[in-house]
Design a protein around this motif. Structure first.
Motif, PDB file in Angstrom:
ATOM      1  N   GLU A   1      33.739 104.730  19.445  1.00 47.57           N
ATOM      2  CA  GLU A   1      35.051 104.645  18.814  1.00 47.57           C
ATOM      3  C   GLU A   1      35.488 103.194  18.602  1.00 47.57           C
ATOM      4  O   GLU A   1      36.666 102.926  18.376  1.00 47.57           O
ATOM      5  CB  GLU A   1      36.084 105.386  19.655  1.00 47.57           C
ATOM      6  N   SER A   2      34.544 102.237  18.660  1.00 42.14           N
ATOM      7  CA  SER A   2      34.888 100.816  18.567  1.00 42.14           C
ATOM      8  C   SER A   2      35.528 100.462  17.244  1.00 42.14           C
ATOM      9  O   SER A   2      36.427  99.627  17.164  1.00 42.14           O
ATOM     10  CB  SER A   2      33.629  99.961  18.770  1.00 42.14           C
TER      11      SER A   2
ATOM     12  N   CYS B   1      47.577 103.791  25.977  1.00 45.95           N
ATOM     13  CA  CYS B   1      46.973 104.797  26.844  1.00 45.95           C
ATOM     14  C   CYS B   1      46.920 104.311  28.292  1.00 45.95           C
ATOM     15  O   CYS B   1      47.148 105.086  29.229  1.00 45.95           O
ATOM     16  CB  CYS B   1      45.579 105.143  26.338  1.00 45.95           C
TER      17      CYS B   1
ATOM     18  N   ARG C   1      39.121  92.639  19.141  1.00 46.65           N
ATOM     19  CA  ARG C   1      39.063  93.587  18.027  1.00 46.65           C
ATOM     20  C   ARG C   1      38.052  93.116  16.981  1.00 46.65           C
ATOM     21  O   ARG C   1      37.252  93.906  16.454  1.00 46.65           O
ATOM     22  CB  ARG C   1      40.446  93.739  17.395  1.00 46.65           C
TER      23      ARG C   1
ATOM     24  N   GLU D   1      46.584 100.891  20.719  1.00 46.64           N
ATOM     25  CA  GLU D   1      46.554 102.271  21.190  1.00 46.64           C
ATOM     26  C   GLU D   1      45.877 102.361  22.552  1.00 46.64           C
ATOM     27  O   GLU D   1      46.282 103.148  23.413  1.00 46.64           O
ATOM     28  CB  GLU D   1      45.801 103.144  20.175  1.00 46.64           C
ATOM     29  N   LEU D   2      44.857 101.535  22.749  1.00 45.27           N
ATOM     30  CA  LEU D   2      44.184 101.504  24.048  1.00 45.27           C
ATOM     31  C   LEU D   2      45.150 101.052  25.135  1.00 45.27           C
ATOM     32  O   LEU D   2      45.193 101.628  26.232  1.00 45.27           O
ATOM     33  CB  LEU D   2      42.969 100.570  23.989  1.00 45.27           C
TER      34      LEU D   2
ATOM     35  N   LEU E   1      43.346  98.513  19.404  1.00 46.89           N
ATOM     36  CA  LEU E   1      43.479  98.097  20.797  1.00 46.89           C
ATOM     37  C   LEU E   1      44.905  98.273  21.319  1.00 46.89           C
ATOM     38  O   LEU E   1      45.111  98.396  22.522  1.00 46.89           O
ATOM     39  CB  LEU E   1      43.023  96.649  20.957  1.00 46.89           C
TER      40      LEU E   1
ATOM     41  N   GLN F   1      37.578 102.743  26.214  1.00 51.06           N
ATOM     42  CA  GLN F   1      37.198 103.051  24.836  1.00 51.06           C
ATOM     43  C   GLN F   1      35.686 103.138  24.745  1.00 51.06           C
ATOM     44  O   GLN F   1      34.997 102.149  25.011  1.00 51.06           O
ATOM     45  CB  GLN F   1      37.714 101.958  23.901  1.00 51.06           C
TER      46      GLN F   1
ATOM     47  N   HIS G   1      40.347 108.448  29.653  1.00 52.33           N
ATOM     48  CA  HIS G   1      39.183 108.362  28.778  1.00 52.33           C
ATOM     49  C   HIS G   1      39.479 109.164  27.538  1.00 52.33           C
ATOM     50  O   HIS G   1      39.823 110.344  27.628  1.00 52.33           O
ATOM     51  CB  HIS G   1      37.937 108.904  29.496  1.00 52.33           C
ATOM     52  N   PHE G   2      39.354 108.569  26.381  1.00 50.59           N
ATOM     53  CA  PHE G   2      39.754 109.235  25.153  1.00 50.59           C
ATOM     54  C   PHE G   2      38.944 110.508  24.943  1.00 50.59           C
ATOM     55  O   PHE G   2      37.730 110.542  25.079  1.00 50.59           O
ATOM     56  CB  PHE G   2      39.583 108.292  23.955  1.00 50.59           C
TER      57      PHE G   2
ATOM     58  N   LEU H   1      39.361 102.849  16.673  1.00 54.88           N
ATOM     59  CA  LEU H   1      40.517 102.814  17.564  1.00 54.88           C
ATOM     60  C   LEU H   1      41.156 101.426  17.578  1.00 54.88           C
ATOM     61  O   LEU H   1      40.474 100.410  17.637  1.00 54.88           O
ATOM     62  CB  LEU H   1      40.093 103.182  18.987  1.00 54.88           C
TER      63      LEU H   1
END
Length: 400
Positions: free
Chosen positions: A358-359, A370, A247, A366-367, A364, A354, A390-391, A362
């Protein structure tokens, strides 16, 4: 009792205490045994050698000098060998044997006569200087990658300084034919300075050895605290730390990032039918397969139970898709033996990607959520497959 005698007895007591401490460390505290025993031998040999300066055993001066010198030389060789074993380097036994034989031959040629004591003292100083300086140089070579060049030199300086000091003292006495102070209990300013220097440097050297042992122990404990005991992969704690590190990196240099969550299909059935030993073997095999597939920059961890994770740095959707398919295919080829049977199994893979755009926005976690959702869909759709999230798009299913 003069000051040099008091200092010498203090050195003897100090090294006897150090020797006892290394013995306790080797036998009770489970320190590296061979290294600790070599260091114990160094302390006890040096203590005995120094004690011969204070004791009147009724022996000739020539024999006392020979015993003292032999004890000091063997002590320094012992500590050098122990340090080499601790650092997992070549102990240089043939070199040390050559130094010992060379010293004995030259000492025999000089002879035991009293008028040759200065020459024998100079020879001893040079032999000790060789062993101590070589040990210091080997420390620098072995420690600079682990501790840095500056710290390596700090740790190596005590034996180098002591060795050079002994050589200078011996050669000075031989060159100027100075007989005063050959016995360390002689009341001279030179002996006082030498013994104070040895006292300080030996204390610093012992703390250096203790620092090396403590650093290695802490490093091992840190590694164990971040390592899954079964598979050898990173554990959940280390995985969370890796996410936090990534992050921070993405804030400085935005880029694409992919996360795979892998779950062994029907793992409970393996445990129920074949037993937990077979289940453990399956998890170990999966861990090795993931390490084989992952790149050197990727982070591979066991997240808990039969679930694993891979963090793919600088990876877009096509790259994540290819990596997930390699994982699925690699595991599908595995077979774990159980008696006369071979156990095969598959994995389901959920992936989240990601984009670089969107680095910064967003999180991580949340990543990972997903990727977990994609994994749930992969298992719900029949397992042994990959689902890519893929977001901004709907999950895409890839059939086995």
């Amino acid at each position: 009792m003069n000051i040099p005698t008091l200092l010498l007895l203090l050195l003897v007591a100090q090294h006897a205490l150090y020797g006892a401490a290394w013995w306790v460390g080797a036998m009770v505290l489970r320190l590296p045994r061979m290294a600790a025993l070599h260091w114990m031998g160094y302390c006890l040999l040096l203590a005995c050698s120094l004690l011969l300066h204070a004791l009147d055993l009724g022996l000739s001066e020539g024999l006392l000098v020979a015993l003292r010198n032999a004890g000091m030389l063997l002590a320094c060789m012992s500590v050098r060998r122990g340090l080499a074993l601790f650092l997992q380097r070549d102990p240089r036994d043939m070199e040390q044997l050559g130094v010992l034989i060379g010293y004995l031959l030259i000492a025999a040629a000089i002879g035991p006569q009293t008028d040759q004591l200065v020459a024998r003292h100079a020879l001893m100083g040079c032999a000790l200087a060789w062993v101590l300086c070589r040990m210091g140089a080997e420390q620098v070579s072995a420690l600079r990658d682990e501790f840095g060049v500056r710290a390596a030199w700090v740790l190596a300086l005590p034996p180098i300084v002591l060795g050079l000091g002994l050589a200078v003292r011996g050669l000075h006495g031989w060159w100027f034919d100075v007989h005063v102070g050959l016995r360390l209990t002689d009341d001279s300013q030179g002996n006082e300075m030498l013994l104070l220097t040895v006292l300080a440097l030996s204390t610093l050297f012992q703390f250096s050895l203790l620092y090396l042992v403590t650093f290695r122990l802490l490093k091992k404990l840190h590694r164990l605290s971040q390592q899954d005991s079964l598979t050898g992969l990173l554990n959940r704690r280390a995985w969370d730390q890796a996410l936090g590190t990534e992050r921070q990196r993405l804030r400085r240099r935005p880029g694409p990032l992919a996360l795979l969550v892998i779950d062994v299909d029907h793992f409970k059935r393996i445990n129920d039918v074949y037993g937990h030993a077979a289940g453990d073997a399956a998890l170990v095999a999966v861990g090795r397969a993931l390490q084989n597939v992952a790149r050197a920059t990727d982070v591979v961890a066991r997240l808990g139970g039969e679930e694993f994770g891979i963090l793919l740095l600088d990876t877009d959707v096509p790259g994540a898709t290819a990596a997930a398919e390699r994982v699925r295919h690699e595991v599908s080829q595995l077979q774990v033996s159980h008696g006369l049977e071979m156990i095969s199994f598959t994995v389901s893979v959920g992936a989240a990607v990601q984009p670089a755009t969107e680095s910064e926005s967003l999180r991580l976690d949340e990543l990972q959520a997903c990727a977990d959702a994609a994994l749930y869909r992969a298992k719900a759709e029949g397992r042994n497959r990959v689902v890519i999230e893929h977001f901004g798009q709907q999950p895409r299913l890839r059939m086995a």
